[in-house]
Design a protein around this motif. Structure first.
Motif, mmCIF file in Angstrom:
data_model
loop_
_atom_site.group_PDB
_atom_site.id
_atom_site.type_symbol
_atom_site.label_atom_id
_atom_site.label_comp_id
_atom_site.label_asym_id
_atom_site.label_seq_id
_atom_site.Cartn_x
_atom_site.Cartn_y
_atom_site.Cartn_z
ATOM 1 N N UNK A 72 0.871 -1.160 0.000
ATOM 2 C CA UNK A 72 0.000 0.000 0.000
ATOM 3 C C UNK A 72 0.913 1.216 0.000
ATOM 4 N N UNK A 73 0.709 2.147 -0.913
ATOM 5 C CA UNK A 73 1.618 3.286 -1.003
ATOM 6 C C UNK A 73 1.513 4.212 0.198
ATOM 7 N N UNK A 74 2.609 4.880 0.481
ATOM 8 C CA UNK A 74 2.599 5.955 1.469
ATOM 9 C C UNK A 74 2.926 7.240 0.729
ATOM 10 N N UNK A 75 2.456 8.337 1.267
ATOM 11 C CA UNK A 75 2.602 9.610 0.583
ATOM 12 C C UNK A 75 3.509 10.537 1.364
ATOM 13 N N UNK A 76 4.328 11.275 0.623
ATOM 14 C CA UNK A 76 5.271 12.226 1.206
ATOM 15 C C UNK A 76 4.828 13.629 0.821
ATOM 16 N N UNK A 77 4.673 14.470 1.798
ATOM 17 C CA UNK A 77 4.346 15.860 1.531
ATOM 18 C C UNK A 77 5.632 16.663 1.567
ATOM 19 N N UNK A 78 5.674 17.713 0.820
ATOM 20 C CA UNK A 78 6.887 18.527 0.780
ATOM 21 C C UNK A 78 7.631 18.304 -0.508
#
Length: 188
Positions: A72-78
């Motif tokens: 399951x993908x994880x998301x990076x902000x920035x």
């Protein structure tokens, strides 16, 4: 045993949903419209929508359970990033896993003919699209920031239109440069 229960539990749920669909269809369409069922038509529509959502979730879970490895993908902000470990293309029978880490910049993929460059790039694009949609990705790890995915397929020339193959390539390249200059993160 847990995987067997997981897969067969979904099979029973799928069968139950199909049976419930048939029963509700018989109730909704076989009875005359002047019965009490007609008064409950909005509730029946809501039930059909709920059953449809359960059916879609079951299909996604069944697809995910059948994959040899997935994440399951994880998301990076920035900062713009794409971090994939042991990515494979889901349609390749004996895939070779590949990894890549992109941090705000691009990458040049090189290699000999028929070494899997195109398949790797397609797997990256497919993984990004599935990941951004919240779906399972055929990799051990996928971490990415929100980005747009673009592709270029089958560049064609047109002698009648006065477009050479070289000029068609330049137009596609200009589209990529324009998309990259828009400020929105782009995976191409």
């Amino acid at each position: 045993a847990g995987l067997w229960m997981y897969r067969h539990g979904w099979a029973w749920l799928c069968g139950g949903i199909a049976l419930l669909n048939l029963v509700m269809a018989a109730i909704a369409w076989r009875l005359p419209p002047d019965t009490a069922v007609a008064a409950r038509q909005p509730a029946l529509r809501d039930a059909f929508v709920a059953i449809g959502e359960l059916d879609a979730l079951q299909a996604a879970a069944s697809f995910r359970a059948g994959l040899p490895w997935f994440t399951t993908p994880t998301f990076a902000l920035g900062d713009v990033m794409l971090d994939v470990s042991d990515l494979v293309h889901p349609l390749v029978e004996n895939p070779v896993p590949n990894s890549i880490l992109l941090l705000g910049k691009g990458a040049l993929v090189t290699g000999s003919n028929m070494s899997g460059k195109s398949t790797f790039l397609r797997a990256i694009g497919l993984g990004a699209v599935l990941g951004l949609a919240g779906g399972p990705v055929c990799a051990k790890r996928l971490r990415l920031s929100p980005l747009a995915v673009a592709t270029s397929m089958r560049i064609s020339d047109s002698l009648a239109g006065g477009v050479s193959h070289f000029y068609a390539e330049l137009r596609k390249l200009k589209a990529v440069v324009d998309a990259a200059a828009s400020g929105r993160p782009l995976l191409f």
